[in-house]
Design a protein around this motif. Sequence first.
Motif, mmCIF file in Angstrom:
data_model
loop_
_atom_site.group_PDB
_atom_site.id
_atom_site.type_symbol
_atom_site.label_atom_id
_atom_site.label_comp_id
_atom_site.label_asym_id
_atom_site.label_seq_id
_atom_site.Cartn_x
_atom_site.Cartn_y
_atom_site.Cartn_z
ATOM 1 N N ALA A 24 6.398 -0.380 -12.021
ATOM 2 C CA ALA A 24 6.170 -2.115 -12.340
ATOM 3 C C ALA A 24 4.613 -2.098 -11.469
ATOM 4 O O ALA A 24 3.926 -2.159 -11.746
ATOM 5 C CB ALA A 24 7.150 -3.090 -11.328
ATOM 6 N N GLU A 60 3.999 -15.122 -14.440
ATOM 7 C CA GLU A 60 3.346 -14.986 -14.882
ATOM 8 C C GLU A 60 2.437 -15.116 -13.305
ATOM 9 O O GLU A 60 1.522 -13.856 -13.070
ATOM 10 C CB GLU A 60 2.171 -16.034 -15.606
ATOM 11 C CG GLU A 60 0.602 -15.748 -16.304
ATOM 12 C CD GLU A 60 0.544 -16.951 -17.424
ATOM 13 O OE1 GLU A 60 -0.868 -17.382 -16.221
ATOM 14 O OE2 GLU A 60 0.537 -15.883 -17.706
ATOM 15 N N GLU A 75 3.914 -14.807 -10.671
ATOM 16 C CA GLU A 75 3.541 -13.437 -9.475
ATOM 17 C C GLU A 75 3.101 -12.319 -9.795
ATOM 18 O O GLU A 75 2.985 -11.729 -8.938
ATOM 19 C CB GLU A 75 5.835 -13.600 -9.597
ATOM 20 C CG GLU A 75 6.429 -14.702 -9.331
ATOM 21 C CD GLU A 75 7.628 -13.723 -9.226
ATOM 22 O OE1 GLU A 75 8.471 -12.947 -9.460
ATOM 23 O OE2 GLU A 75 8.827 -15.197 -9.291
ATOM 24 N N ARG A 76 3.252 -12.296 -11.578
ATOM 25 C CA ARG A 76 2.673 -10.544 -11.751
ATOM 26 C C ARG A 76 0.980 -10.965 -11.073
ATOM 27 O O ARG A 76 0.694 -9.616 -10.780
ATOM 28 C CB ARG A 76 3.109 -10.691 -13.084
ATOM 29 C CG ARG A 76 2.347 -10.144 -13.679
ATOM 30 C CD ARG A 76 2.764 -9.210 -14.937
ATOM 31 N NE ARG A 76 2.274 -10.246 -15.908
ATOM 32 C CZ ARG A 76 2.779 -11.354 -16.631
ATOM 33 N NH1 ARG A 76 3.899 -11.526 -16.090
ATOM 34 N NH2 ARG A 76 1.975 -12.075 -17.406
ATOM 35 N N GLU A 77 0.633 -11.872 -11.655
ATOM 36 C CA GLU A 77 -0.850 -11.857 -11.030
ATOM 37 C C GLU A 77 -1.063 -11.732 -10.177
ATOM 38 O O GLU A 77 -2.348 -11.013 -9.279
ATOM 39 C CB GLU A 77 -1.092 -13.541 -11.575
ATOM 40 C CG GLU A 77 -3.626 -13.297 -11.523
ATOM 41 C CD GLU A 77 -3.298 -12.047 -12.956
ATOM 42 O OE1 GLU A 77 -4.804 -11.960 -12.850
ATOM 43 O OE2 GLU A 77 -2.743 -11.887 -13.676
ATOM 44 N N GLU A 92 -2.549 -2.470 -15.793
ATOM 45 C CA GLU A 92 -3.059 -4.191 -16.075
ATOM 46 C C GLU A 92 -4.562 -4.936 -15.801
ATOM 47 O O GLU A 92 -4.218 -5.500 -14.230
ATOM 48 C CB GLU A 92 -1.799 -4.836 -15.811
ATOM 49 C CG GLU A 92 -1.719 -6.431 -17.416
ATOM 50 C CD GLU A 92 -0.655 -7.203 -16.953
ATOM 51 O OE1 GLU A 92 0.050 -8.308 -16.285
ATOM 52 O OE2 GLU A 92 0.179 -6.577 -17.923
ATOM 53 N N LYS A 96 -1.217 -8.566 -9.106
ATOM 54 C CA LYS A 96 -2.000 -7.422 -9.860
ATOM 55 C C LYS A 96 -2.678 -7.484 -8.787
ATOM 56 O O LYS A 96 -4.114 -6.745 -8.078
ATOM 57 C CB LYS A 96 -1.735 -8.223 -10.573
ATOM 58 C CG LYS A 96 -1.599 -7.267 -12.141
ATOM 59 C CD LYS A 96 -1.331 -7.960 -13.244
ATOM 60 C CE LYS A 96 -2.635 -8.466 -13.641
ATOM 61 N NZ LYS A 96 -3.048 -9.119 -15.258
ATOM 62 N N TYR A 100 9.468 -7.283 -8.792
ATOM 63 C CA TYR A 100 8.682 -7.914 -8.023
ATOM 64 C C TYR A 100 8.593 -8.251 -7.054
ATOM 65 O O TYR A 100 8.532 -7.985 -5.888
ATOM 66 C CB TYR A 100 7.780 -9.246 -9.043
ATOM 67 C CG TYR A 100 7.122 -9.245 -10.004
ATOM 68 C CD1 TYR A 100 7.073 -8.122 -10.792
ATOM 69 C CD2 TYR A 100 7.800 -10.103 -11.212
ATOM 70 C CE1 TYR A 100 6.210 -7.941 -12.035
ATOM 71 C CE2 TYR A 100 6.658 -10.189 -12.185
ATOM 72 C CZ TYR A 100 6.162 -8.787 -13.200
ATOM 73 O OH TYR A 100 5.322 -8.576 -14.200
ATOM 74 N N LEU A 142 9.366 -8.552 -17.462
ATOM 75 C CA LEU A 142 7.757 -8.319 -17.040
ATOM 76 C C LEU A 142 7.345 -9.227 -16.802
ATOM 77 O O LEU A 142 6.779 -9.892 -16.533
ATOM 78 C CB LEU A 142 8.170 -7.102 -16.067
ATOM 79 C CG LEU A 142 8.557 -6.049 -15.026
ATOM 80 C CD1 LEU A 142 8.337 -5.217 -14.757
ATOM 81 C CD2 LEU A 142 8.978 -7.106 -13.392
ATOM 82 N N ARG A 143 6.899 -9.130 -18.772
ATOM 83 C CA ARG A 143 5.515 -10.411 -19.284
ATOM 84 C C ARG A 143 6.159 -11.835 -19.590
ATOM 85 O O ARG A 143 5.755 -12.074 -19.704
ATOM 86 C CB ARG A 143 5.393 -9.152 -20.232
ATOM 87 C CG ARG A 143 4.712 -7.957 -19.598
ATOM 88 C CD ARG A 143 3.857 -7.202 -20.420
ATOM 89 N NE ARG A 143 3.011 -6.330 -20.568
ATOM 90 C CZ ARG A 143 3.694 -4.865 -20.461
ATOM 91 N NH1 ARG A 143 5.248 -4.473 -20.179
ATOM 92 N NH2 ARG A 143 2.897 -3.504 -19.992
ATOM 93 N N LEU A 172 0.937 -3.095 -12.788
ATOM 94 C CA LEU A 172 0.147 -3.957 -12.085
ATOM 95 C C LEU A 172 -0.917 -3.218 -11.270
ATOM 96 O O LEU A 172 -2.375 -3.536 -11.439
ATOM 97 C CB LEU A 172 1.295 -4.536 -10.787
ATOM 98 C CG LEU A 172 2.363 -5.457 -10.845
ATOM 99 C CD1 LEU A 172 2.862 -4.876 -9.457
ATOM 100 C CD2 LEU A 172 2.517 -6.429 -11.316
ATOM 101 N N HIS A 180 11.806 -12.993 -9.594
ATOM 102 C CA HIS A 180 12.420 -12.002 -10.353
ATOM 103 C C HIS A 180 12.710 -10.699 -9.428
ATOM 104 O O HIS A 180 11.871 -9.846 -8.975
ATOM 105 C CB HIS A 180 11.258 -11.083 -11.995
ATOM 106 C CG HIS A 180 11.246 -9.874 -12.742
ATOM 107 N ND1 HIS A 180 11.826 -8.740 -12.121
ATOM 108 C CD2 HIS A 180 11.193 -10.145 -13.909
ATOM 109 C CE1 HIS A 180 12.329 -8.289 -13.229
ATOM 110 N NE2 HIS A 180 12.027 -9.003 -14.489
#
Length: 635
Positions: A556, A485, A487-489, A563, A492, A518, A479-480, A560, A515
């Motif tokens: 996840a 990045e 998608e993750r941000e 982090e 979040k 996500y 995931l990291r 999220l 992902h």
Amino acid sequence: MVGRIREQSIAEVREKARIDEVVSQYVTLRNAGGGSMKGLCPFHDEKSASFHVTPSRGFFHCFGCQEGGDVISFVMKIDGLSFGEAVERLADKSGVALMRDEGDGTYEKPKGPQRGRLIEAHKEAQAWYADQLGTPDALVARQFLDERGFDQASAQTFGVGFAPRDGEALFKHLRQKGFSVDELTTGGLVAVGRSPYDRFRGRLLWPIRDASGDTIGFGARRIFDDDRIDAKYLNTSETPIYKKSQVLYGIDLARREIGRSSQAVIVEGYTDVMACHLAGVGTAVATCGTAFGDDHAKVLRRFLNDHEEFRGEVIFTFDGDAAGQKAALRAFGGDQNFVSQTYVAVEPGGMDPCDLRIQQGDAAVRELVARRVPLYRFVLSNVVSRFDLDRADGRVDALREGAKLVTSVRDKSKVDAFARELAQMVGTDPEEARSEVRRAAARGPQKSGRPERRDSVSTTGAGGAGEEPAPARRALPDLRDPRFELERETLKLVVQHPMAIGRSTADIGPDDFTHPTYRGVWAVVAAAGGPSAGAGDPGWAGRLRDATTDPDVLAAVSMLAVEPLLTDKEPDAAYVGHHVLRLLELTAARRITEVKSRLQRTNPVDEPESYNRMFGELAALEQHRRALRDRVVGA
């Protein structure tokens, strides 16, 4: 008692049995200058021709394995005969009447050794079977041939015959000719139960001959519905003179044309060989009840004169079905056996050469061979076609699998060109294909032809023998990973600051997340009413966790939620807008790549409507991406 062959007769055999003509029955010879001829040695496998024959001296010599001698020693070595057997065989073929020290004159050929007797028994059997094809009982057999476009002259050319349904007819005929039960059973013509009986009964027969034209076995096809043997084809079993791994049907008729044209066409059946030869493709041969293997390749190479200084072509014909594709993969696995280029010819409608000749005529058979494509390209297309090229992961998998195939290509100077072809098939950038090929080469040889497993399934789990293993979960990317990045941000922001991101996510959908985890998180958010539903709700993250049972999504959401963002400040509209718009821009870029890939695989001549539609779609997507880019810059 018959005595020793006189030296006078042996000298006459050496004189009349020309060594170049005898050797040419096993090897294609070409002029090498100085009165010498050369070809590939039949006694060892080689890539460069080192086997020389000098007709004026009546000798041969291989500079590779050091075998050498005269015409008699050649026949002894190639056919495993004794000196006397070799002399008798050459005398028979060159018309020499052997004289013996004992006796009062001309040597009358005795029953001879086992090999000679087996050859003679098969010769008699073939002639008898051919005669039986004209009898009233063979009507069904003649109709079978007629329906496939083979007349009486065709049957005579190929020596086709008929085995009567009477189980002892051939046995009685050959016994009258003086052959023993042991000779007939050893040769595979007769079997023994309570009493001897014919091996082939009530079947259409093709004589299988070696390169010199001697009949060494038979292939028999089922033609009567009440035939008690279900197998469509029966072939002679292994005998001292018949080795199926080394036998090619039609080689006796094709060998000279193969040598002249340096081309060999491998088909799948007896009628296909007949159809090809009658249509003008005189280089066709077929295996006899077995797949084309290494030993077949060695036999064929000698006639092709297949060496580094002179390259020909080997053309395989396969059906277009799954079995044909498997055969193509198997043939590609043996591609290293040849110096010549290997090709494949597949009729688009799936017809074999015999059916093609019936429906479309001789010219269509010749055209089938003329339309051949490189074997590697056919196999590569087959491998790539198993993947969904409209999906990014499908293209990645196709590229990886295809790269493994490209690295196995024999001629390394062609790897770069094949990598470009792979890129075109998949619909990706050529440099990306080259990079994947380099990675595949660095990993070393791998078994290609099937998708690489990306999970680890135990075949000896607790379920015990005979049970199917439990499905393994597919390993997911980290995931990291920097690829995710953005998608993750963005997520979040959705989990930690639903009020800030609010309605700016109206255009976001599940396809914006590559992902799987996500994408699962976004599905939970959407089911909960979207980010706006979490505005002012201190338990928003907890609600999202409670809404799923997927352990990956649960983990996840927790990640999220805790982090930190990539900014130390409270996220403002510019920060939110930058991530949302960039996420949408990347989605547009992926869609552009997918459409370009489909466009690259579409022929504008054959599919003009699809091509023009995709071209318009591509223009619209490019405009949309530019608009998003402008908004990102202005944010």
